[in-house]
Scaffold this motif. Structure first.
Motif, PDB file in Angstrom:
ATOM      1  N   PRO A 169       0.789  -1.234   0.000  1.00 39.72           N
ATOM      2  CA  PRO A 169       0.000   0.000   0.000  1.00 39.72           C
ATOM      3  C   PRO A 169       0.825   1.289   0.000  1.00 39.72           C
ATOM      4  N   LEU A 170       2.083   1.225  -0.433  1.00 38.98           N
ATOM      5  CA  LEU A 170       2.923   2.420  -0.430  1.00 38.98           C
ATOM      6  C   LEU A 170       2.847   3.189  -1.740  1.00 38.98           C
ATOM      7  N   ASN A 171       1.817   2.899  -2.536  1.00 39.93           N
ATOM      8  CA  ASN A 171       1.588   3.664  -3.768  1.00 39.93           C
ATOM      9  C   ASN A 171       0.563   4.769  -3.551  1.00 39.93           C
ATOM     10  N   GLU A 172       0.427   5.186  -2.314  1.00 40.38           N
ATOM     11  CA  GLU A 172      -0.425   6.319  -1.960  1.00 40.38           C
ATOM     12  C   GLU A 172       0.116   6.945  -0.680  1.00 40.38           C
ATOM     13  N   MET A 173      -0.462   8.061  -0.288  1.00 43.89           N
ATOM     14  CA  MET A 173      -0.115   8.733   0.968  1.00 43.89           C
ATOM     15  C   MET A 173       1.294   9.326   0.966  1.00 43.89           C
ATOM     16  N   ASN A 174       1.935   9.470  -0.205  1.00 46.31           N
ATOM     17  CA  ASN A 174       3.238  10.112  -0.225  1.00 46.31           C
ATOM     18  C   ASN A 174       3.065  11.614  -0.406  1.00 46.31           C
ATOM     19  N   TRP A 175       4.017  12.381   0.140  1.00 42.93           N
ATOM     20  CA  TRP A 175       4.076  13.787  -0.196  1.00 42.93           C
ATOM     21  C   TRP A 175       4.643  13.873  -1.602  1.00 42.93           C
ATOM     22  N   PRO A 176       4.234  14.900  -2.384  1.00 41.18           N
ATOM     23  CA  PRO A 176       4.592  14.926  -3.808  1.00 41.18           C
ATOM     24  C   PRO A 176       5.974  14.311  -4.039  1.00 41.18           C
ATOM     25  N   TRP A 177       5.929  13.291  -4.823  1.00 38.37           N
ATOM     26  CA  TRP A 177       7.068  12.370  -4.969  1.00 38.37           C
ATOM     27  C   TRP A 177       8.374  13.124  -5.104  1.00 38.37           C
TER      28      TRP A 177
END
Length: 312
Positions: A169-177
């Motif tokens: 599930p690390l393909n969401e919730m990131n700060w602008p890559w």
């Protein structure tokens, strides 16, 4: 001859007993592994918080109501303990919401779907309110975990992936890559008793993750300057009976609901924000961090100071 025969028979019998005992022991160990489900939900008092209800009584004068439209957070370093304080052997499942990375486990809890109520067009369609796995059935007395992505996992994923191909599930919730991940996210709508409306954004994540502008998070270091990963310790907890609770009332305690002017539309709106900045930059970060047991000065966490995560 009879004595020799008896000795050989005895040795064979002992070997057989040993083998059967070993097999029996292995079988018992296998059968003693029990599947478990760790459940999560959000609450306000005795009411479960969903996309389809509004909760009231916030602010110093209790004049503000809140409707959650996106509530997600990562869980890592999950551990169960027995009544003697010994950590229980455990394995965690792999799924779209659970990643057993070589640097550590990460699970995603997503309590809102963008298909109804206040959540329409916000967040994601899918939801997940559980973590699953198997453990030795020795009796759980305590659970501990962190809210967030471990630094080593974040470093490796960002270094080897893009926002799109990062493992779920690390393909969401990131700060602008890719300046890092938001460990905990809650967006919500606000309305006061005068019918003034607006929005709130609480994004808790690691900060100071690169020493030079433009670098990927943790490209030149192993840990961010401010880790900002809340810790949780729940005693007298049994996953077969109890549910982990995100207490929205406690999360928003002492948060200031400010009114701001929208220059584009010449209207006044309500606002409440914390993007893990210094309290001098975003005053609402001070109470949010305090409620989660985080220190705004250095980003460290104390589980006993976390008032937001409880259980029932």
């Amino acid at each position: 001859m009879n004595l020799a025969f008896k000795t050989k028979s005895t040795l064979v019998s002992l070997a057989t007993v040993f083998m059967l005992s070993a097999c029996s022991s292995d079988s018992e160990n296998e059968t003693s592994m029990t599947e478990f489900t760790l459940n999560f939900k959000a609450m306000s008092g005795v009411e479960e918080v969903t996309c389809d209800n509004t909760i009231s009584g916030f602010g110093a004068d209790e004049e503000y109501s809140v409707g959650v439209n996106d509530l997600r957070f990562y869980v890592s370093n999950l551990a169960f303990y027995d009544q003697y304080g010994e950590e229980i052997e455990m394995t965690l499942d792999d799924s779209d919401f659970q990643l057993n990375h070589e640097e550590g486990f990460v699970g995603l809890i997503d309590l809102t779907s963008n298909t109804s109520g206040t959540c329409i067009s916000s967040g994601t369609e899918r939801t997940n309110a559980i973590l699953t796995g198997s453990m030795l059935d020795t009796g759980v007395s305590k659970v501990t975990f962190d809210i967030g992505v471990p630094q080593a996992v974040m470093k490796d994923v960002i270094a080897t992936s893009s926002a799109e191909d990062a493992p779920s599930p690390l393909n969401e919730m990131n700060w602008p890559w890719a300046s890092g991940y938001r460990h905990f996210l809650m967006n919500f709508i606000i309305e006061n008793t005068s019918a003034l409306t607006g929005g709130g954004f609480l994004h808790i994540g690691s900060k100071g993750c690169g020493s030079t502008d433009g670098l990927l998070a943790l490209e030149d270091k192993d840990s961010c300057d401010f880790v900002n990963t809340p810790q949780v310790e729940l005693t007298d907890f049994d996953p077969s009976i109890n549910t982990v609770v995100i207490d929205i009332d406690q999360l928003l305690t002492d948060v200031t609901f400010s009114s701001i002017s929208d220059d584009d539309e010449a209207t006044e709106q309500l606002s409440a924000n914390c993007h893990s900045q210094s309290p001098t930059m975003q005053p609402n970060c001070a109470p949010i961090f305090s409620n989660l047991g985080l220190d705004t000065d250095d980003g460290t966490a104390v589980a006993s100071d976390n008032k937001v995560v409880t259980f029932q």
